[in-house]
Design an enzyme around this catalytic site. Structure first.
Site, PDB file in Angstrom:
ATOM      1  N   SER A 167      -2.945 -11.347  -4.902  1.00 40.38           N
ATOM      2  CA  SER A 167      -4.119 -10.598  -4.719  1.00 40.38           C
ATOM      3  C   SER A 167      -5.279 -11.826  -4.745  1.00 40.38           C
ATOM      4  O   SER A 167      -5.157 -12.686  -5.548  1.00 40.38           O
ATOM      5  CB  SER A 167      -4.336  -9.720  -5.632  1.00 40.38           C
ATOM      6  OG  SER A 167      -5.682  -9.128  -5.604  1.00 40.38           O
ATOM      7  N   TYR A 221      -4.146  -6.048 -14.607  1.00 40.18           N
ATOM      8  CA  TYR A 221      -3.519  -6.245 -13.413  1.00 40.18           C
ATOM      9  C   TYR A 221      -3.726  -7.577 -12.756  1.00 40.18           C
ATOM     10  O   TYR A 221      -2.743  -8.134 -12.383  1.00 40.18           O
ATOM     11  CB  TYR A 221      -4.145  -5.005 -12.258  1.00 40.18           C
ATOM     12  CG  TYR A 221      -4.014  -5.379 -10.970  1.00 40.18           C
ATOM     13  CD1 TYR A 221      -2.618  -4.994 -10.381  1.00 40.18           C
ATOM     14  CD2 TYR A 221      -4.648  -6.009 -10.165  1.00 40.18           C
ATOM     15  CE1 TYR A 221      -2.519  -5.200  -9.021  1.00 40.18           C
ATOM     16  CE2 TYR A 221      -4.742  -5.990  -8.701  1.00 40.18           C
ATOM     17  CZ  TYR A 221      -3.236  -5.798  -8.370  1.00 40.18           C
ATOM     18  OH  TYR A 221      -3.074  -6.068  -6.980  1.00 40.18           O
ATOM     19  N   LYS A 246      -0.757 -10.522 -11.611  1.00 38.11           N
ATOM     20  CA  LYS A 246      -0.401 -11.276 -10.268  1.00 38.11           C
ATOM     21  C   LYS A 246      -0.406 -12.802 -10.789  1.00 38.11           C
ATOM     22  O   LYS A 246       0.543 -13.560 -10.048  1.00 38.11           O
ATOM     23  CB  LYS A 246      -1.481 -10.939  -9.448  1.00 38.11           C
ATOM     24  CG  LYS A 246      -1.670  -9.474  -8.977  1.00 38.11           C
ATOM     25  CD  LYS A 246      -0.227  -9.205  -8.070  1.00 38.11           C
ATOM     26  CE  LYS A 246      -0.447  -7.754  -7.440  1.00 38.11           C
ATOM     27  NZ  LYS A 246       1.187  -7.617  -7.118  1.00 38.11           N
TER      28      LYS A 246
HETATM   29  P1  NAD Z   1       1.148   1.292  -3.479  1.00 37.36           P
HETATM   30  O1  NAD Z   1       1.029   1.763  -4.716  1.00 37.36           O
HETATM   31  O2  NAD Z   1       1.085   2.116  -2.199  1.00 37.36           O
HETATM   32  O3  NAD Z   1       2.804   0.463  -3.411  1.00 37.36           O
HETATM   33  C1  NAD Z   1       3.261  -0.049  -4.143  1.00 37.36           C
HETATM   34  C2  NAD Z   1       4.720   0.894  -4.264  1.00 37.36           C
HETATM   35  O4  NAD Z   1       5.454   0.237  -5.677  1.00 37.36           O
HETATM   36  C3  NAD Z   1       4.602   2.435  -4.431  1.00 37.36           C
HETATM   37  O5  NAD Z   1       5.348   2.827  -3.429  1.00 37.36           O
HETATM   38  C4  NAD Z   1       5.371   2.466  -5.694  1.00 37.36           C
HETATM   39  O6  NAD Z   1       5.949   3.936  -5.839  1.00 37.36           O
HETATM   40  C5  NAD Z   1       6.215   1.530  -5.834  1.00 37.36           C
HETATM   41  N1  NAD Z   1       6.627   0.999  -7.453  1.00 37.36           N
HETATM   42  C6  NAD Z   1       5.655   0.694  -8.461  1.00 37.36           C
HETATM   43  N2  NAD Z   1       6.410   0.360  -9.654  1.00 37.36           N
HETATM   44  C7  NAD Z   1       7.517   0.247  -9.151  1.00 37.36           C
HETATM   45  C8  NAD Z   1       9.094  -0.053  -9.878  1.00 37.36           C
HETATM   46  N3  NAD Z   1       8.891  -0.552 -11.098  1.00 37.36           N
HETATM   47  N4  NAD Z   1       9.929   0.172  -9.366  1.00 37.36           N
HETATM   48  C9  NAD Z   1       9.948   0.478  -7.831  1.00 37.36           C
HETATM   49  N5  NAD Z   1       9.121   0.905  -7.226  1.00 37.36           N
HETATM   50  C10 NAD Z   1       7.869   0.685  -7.844  1.00 37.36           C
HETATM   51  O7  NAD Z   1       0.167  -0.134  -3.315  1.00 37.36           O
HETATM   52  P2  NAD Z   1      -0.099  -0.878  -2.135  1.00 37.36           P
HETATM   53  O8  NAD Z   1      -1.390  -0.994  -1.882  1.00 37.36           O
HETATM   54  O9  NAD Z   1       0.613  -0.744  -0.881  1.00 37.36           O
HETATM   55  O10 NAD Z   1       0.169  -2.635  -2.639  1.00 37.36           O
HETATM   56  C11 NAD Z   1       1.479  -3.190  -2.434  1.00 37.36           C
HETATM   57  C12 NAD Z   1       1.203  -4.478  -3.270  1.00 37.36           C
HETATM   58  O11 NAD Z   1       0.245  -5.102  -2.926  1.00 37.36           O
HETATM   59  C13 NAD Z   1       1.102  -4.190  -4.703  1.00 37.36           C
HETATM   60  O12 NAD Z   1       1.963  -5.152  -5.575  1.00 37.36           O
HETATM   61  C14 NAD Z   1      -0.396  -4.604  -5.115  1.00 37.36           C
HETATM   62  O13 NAD Z   1      -0.586  -4.951  -6.277  1.00 37.36           O
HETATM   63  C15 NAD Z   1      -0.656  -5.741  -3.903  1.00 37.36           C
HETATM   64  N6  NAD Z   1      -1.853  -5.687  -3.490  1.00 37.36           N
HETATM   65  C16 NAD Z   1      -2.522  -4.527  -3.073  1.00 37.36           C
HETATM   66  C17 NAD Z   1      -3.923  -4.426  -2.534  1.00 37.36           C
HETATM   67  C18 NAD Z   1      -4.707  -3.566  -2.296  1.00 37.36           C
HETATM   68  O14 NAD Z   1      -5.883  -3.385  -2.163  1.00 37.36           O
HETATM   69  N7  NAD Z   1      -4.086  -2.370  -1.818  1.00 37.36           N
HETATM   70  C19 NAD Z   1      -4.689  -5.943  -2.627  1.00 37.36           C
HETATM   71  C20 NAD Z   1      -3.981  -6.958  -3.181  1.00 37.36           C
HETATM   72  C21 NAD Z   1      -2.679  -6.802  -3.784  1.00 37.36           C
HETATM   73  N1  UFG Z   2     -17.315   0.399  -4.072  1.00 38.57           N
HETATM   74  C1  UFG Z   2     -18.337   1.306  -4.121  1.00 38.57           C
HETATM   75  N2  UFG Z   2     -18.349   2.557  -4.577  1.00 38.57           N
HETATM   76  C2  UFG Z   2     -16.954   2.949  -4.582  1.00 38.57           C
HETATM   77  C3  UFG Z   2     -15.762   1.984  -4.365  1.00 38.57           C
HETATM   78  C4  UFG Z   2     -16.006   0.658  -4.311  1.00 38.57           C
HETATM   79  O1  UFG Z   2     -19.642   0.757  -3.902  1.00 38.57           O
HETATM   80  O2  UFG Z   2     -16.767   4.119  -4.822  1.00 38.57           O
HETATM   81  C5  UFG Z   2     -17.539  -1.264  -3.897  1.00 38.57           C
HETATM   82  C6  UFG Z   2     -17.088  -2.090  -4.765  1.00 38.57           C
HETATM   83  O3  UFG Z   2     -18.427  -1.999  -5.785  1.00 38.57           O
HETATM   84  C7  UFG Z   2     -16.946  -3.378  -4.187  1.00 38.57           C
HETATM   85  C8  UFG Z   2     -16.337  -2.856  -2.723  1.00 38.57           C
HETATM   86  O4  UFG Z   2     -16.976  -1.461  -2.726  1.00 38.57           O
HETATM   87  O5  UFG Z   2     -18.230  -4.076  -3.853  1.00 38.57           O
HETATM   88  C9  UFG Z   2     -14.953  -3.004  -2.720  1.00 38.57           C
HETATM   89  O6  UFG Z   2     -14.286  -2.136  -3.732  1.00 38.57           O
HETATM   90  P1  UFG Z   2     -12.921  -1.864  -3.868  1.00 38.57           P
HETATM   91  O7  UFG Z   2     -12.505  -0.986  -5.230  1.00 38.57           O
HETATM   92  O8  UFG Z   2     -12.399  -0.963  -2.533  1.00 38.57           O
HETATM   93  O9  UFG Z   2     -12.242  -3.175  -3.923  1.00 38.57           O
HETATM   94  P2  UFG Z   2     -12.150  -4.348  -4.834  1.00 38.57           P
HETATM   95  O10 UFG Z   2     -12.679  -5.617  -3.975  1.00 38.57           O
HETATM   96  O11 UFG Z   2     -12.841  -4.186  -6.253  1.00 38.57           O
HETATM   97  O12 UFG Z   2     -10.733  -4.585  -5.107  1.00 38.57           O
HETATM   98  C10 UFG Z   2      -9.523  -4.577  -4.225  1.00 38.57           C
HETATM   99  C11 UFG Z   2      -8.357  -4.045  -4.890  1.00 38.57           C
HETATM  100  C12 UFG Z   2      -7.781  -4.916  -6.064  1.00 38.57           C
HETATM  101  C13 UFG Z   2      -7.636  -6.570  -5.320  1.00 38.57           C
HETATM  102  C14 UFG Z   2      -8.862  -6.918  -4.707  1.00 38.57           C
HETATM  103  C15 UFG Z   2      -8.528  -8.155  -3.823  1.00 38.57           C
HETATM  104  O13 UFG Z   2      -8.536  -2.743  -5.489  1.00 38.57           O
HETATM  105  O14 UFG Z   2      -6.404  -4.752  -6.449  1.00 38.57           O
HETATM  106  O15 UFG Z   2      -9.194  -5.941  -3.722  1.00 38.57           O
HETATM  107  O16 UFG Z   2      -9.797  -8.657  -3.243  1.00 38.57           O
HETATM  108  F1  UFG Z   2      -7.106  -7.293  -6.326  1.00 38.57           F
END
Ligand code: NAD
Ligand code: UFG
Length: 351
Positions: free
Chosen positions: A131, A156, A160
């Site tokens: 991330s 979190y 990572k």
């Molecule tokens: P998500 O929660 O939709 O998907 C994660 C999946 O992992 C879920 O289906 C959950 O049931 C499963 N899971 C969690 N712990 C587990 C375990 N111990 N064993 C088996 N399954 C397990 O999240 P996502 O948004 O699809 O994110 C996928 C990956 O990308 C994650 O590692 C997350 O940290 C990373 N990531 C997400 C974002 C974002 O904004 N969505 C940004 C950066 C990185």
């Molecule tokens: N924001 C608002 N109101 C809300 C939610 C978010 O103003 O109700 C703003 C936040 O302050 C930020 C922007 O929208 O400026 C994006 O916020 P998000 O919560 O959507 O995303 P973040 O950038 O905080 O974080 C996300 C994931 C993290 C990941 C990161 C990587 O949640 O897990 O992107 O860049 F690490």
């Protein structure tokens, strides 16, 4: 290739499963469904079968990565995996501050067990969901892969960064020992994934009130929430609101297919940002959403959210240069597809 996808029932995982199958790969999904629904995989299959009627099922194992015996059983039940794409993990920043042990145990503990079972079964190829959070509060934008890291602001983020380090060490040890079959590891640093499959069949289904911007906006649009709180109107950004690099989840999913090709080439350790290279402020997203959908989003400027950075966007050039990957969708399509998903599925995967 024969691919194990952990967390494949989740948001990014389910979209990636579709792109992998479309590209002709075989896929097995492992997920404990702690933040997902099997319905996502049923719908993913429907989508895939439009192009690949030969795909009869998406093999699914309800397994927790911390359950070694369960993983052993899974590996024994299938032909050798060529690669694992590892999405499984907890991902809520705020929750990680309240429950750090649960985050370290699940994300780090689960991954360690997975890696051990993988190597015991001769599979040492892994693509890892990292991330942009590993860059902390960036001193310069756009962020390149070489920018300072390990300045995380929450547990979190630390999971990572720790896992990146663990995977880097595994690869380095094999290199140093002249291992004939070394680990190939691709670390993918995602920026802000939003949107949904253009079909509206699969998308993001957060539990309870969303923490992230786009699902919050779509729930305001569908009438579940009253208005959007814009966290901070006084950042040092063009309109005072936070700037992020939003990326369409389908573009992100396709980045994994490109990363697989790198693994196949024997890439060793490789690190890529997956973003668009464009920063968008919160108010720009709100206005883009209104324009793309015709739905008005009432909002109020609220105090800054603790831990947020002012601006964070990527340089995706390395991924373009080395993987031949580039994001294709813009913010208008991200908003259109997020709304298409939400309006067709106001309660997500729940009936
Ligand atoms: P998500 O929660 O939709 O998907 C994660 C999946 O992992 C879920 O289906 C959950 O049931 C499963 N899971 C969690 N712990 C587990 C375990 N111990 N064993 C088996 N399954 C397990 O999240 P996502 O948004 O699809 O994110 C996928 C990956 O990308 C994650 O590692 C997350 O940290 C990373 N990531 C997400 C974002 C974002 O904004 N969505 C940004 C950066 C990185
Ligand atoms: N924001 C608002 N109101 C809300 C939610 C978010 O103003 O109700 C703003 C936040 O302050 C930020 C922007 O929208 O400026 C994006 O916020 P998000 O919560 O959507 O995303 P973040 O950038 O905080 O974080 C996300 C994931 C993290 C990941 C990161 C990587 O949640 O897990 O992107 O860049 F690490």
């Amino acid at each position: 290739m024969n691919i194990l996808v952990t967390g494949g029932a989740g948001y990014i995982g389910s979209h990636t499963v579709v792109e992998l199958l479309r590209a002709g790969h075989d896929v097995v999904v492992a997920d404990n469904l702690s933040n997902a629904s099997e319905e996502a995989l049923k719908r993913a299959l429907t989508l895939v079968r439009e192009e690949r009627p030969d795909v009869k099922e998406i093999p699914f194992h309800l397994v927790d990565l911390r359950d070694r015996a369960g993983l052993e059983k899974l590996f024994a039940a299938h032909d050798a995996f060529d690669c694992c794409i590892h999405f499984a993990g907890r991902k809520a920043v705020g929750e990680s501050v309240r429950k750090p042990w649960e985050y370290y145990e699940n994300n780090v503990g689960g991954t360690l067990t997975l890696l051990d079972v993988m190597r015991r079964h001769g599979c040492k190829n892994l693509i890892f969901s990292s991330s942009a959070t590993v860059y902390g509060d960036p001193s310069t934008v756009p962020i390149t892969e070489e920018c300072p890291k390990g300045r995380c602001t929450n547990p979190y983020g630390w999971t990572k960064w720790m896992l990146e380090q663990i995977l880097t060490d595994l690869h380095a040890a094999d290199e140093a020992n002249g291992d004939p079959k070394p680990w190939n590891v691709v670390l993918l640093r995602y920026f802000n994934p939003i949107g949904a499959h253009p079909s509206g069949l699969i998308g993001e289904d957060p539990d309870g009130i969303p923490n992230n911007l786009m699902p919050y906006i779509t729930q305001v649009a569908v009438g579940k929430l009253d208005h959007l709180n814009v966290f901070g109107g006084d950042y040092d950004t063009p309109d005072g609101t936070g700037v992020r690099d939003y990326i369409h989840v389908v573009d992100l999913a396709r980045g994994h297919v490109k990363a697989l090709a790198a693994v196949e080439r024997g890439c060793g350790l490789a690190v890529y940002n997956l973003g668009t290279g464009r920063g968008c402020s919160v108010l720009e997203v709100v206005h883009a959403f209104e324009e793309a959908t015709g739905v008005r989003i009432p909002y109020e400027i609220a105090p800054r959210r603790p831990g947020d950075v002012a601006a964070c966007w990527s340089s995706p050039e390395k991924a373009e240069r080395e993987l031949g990957w580039k994001a294709e969708y813009g913010i208008a399509e991200m908003c259109r597809d997020a709304w298409n998903w939400q309006s067709r599925n106001p309660n997500g995967y729940k009936a």
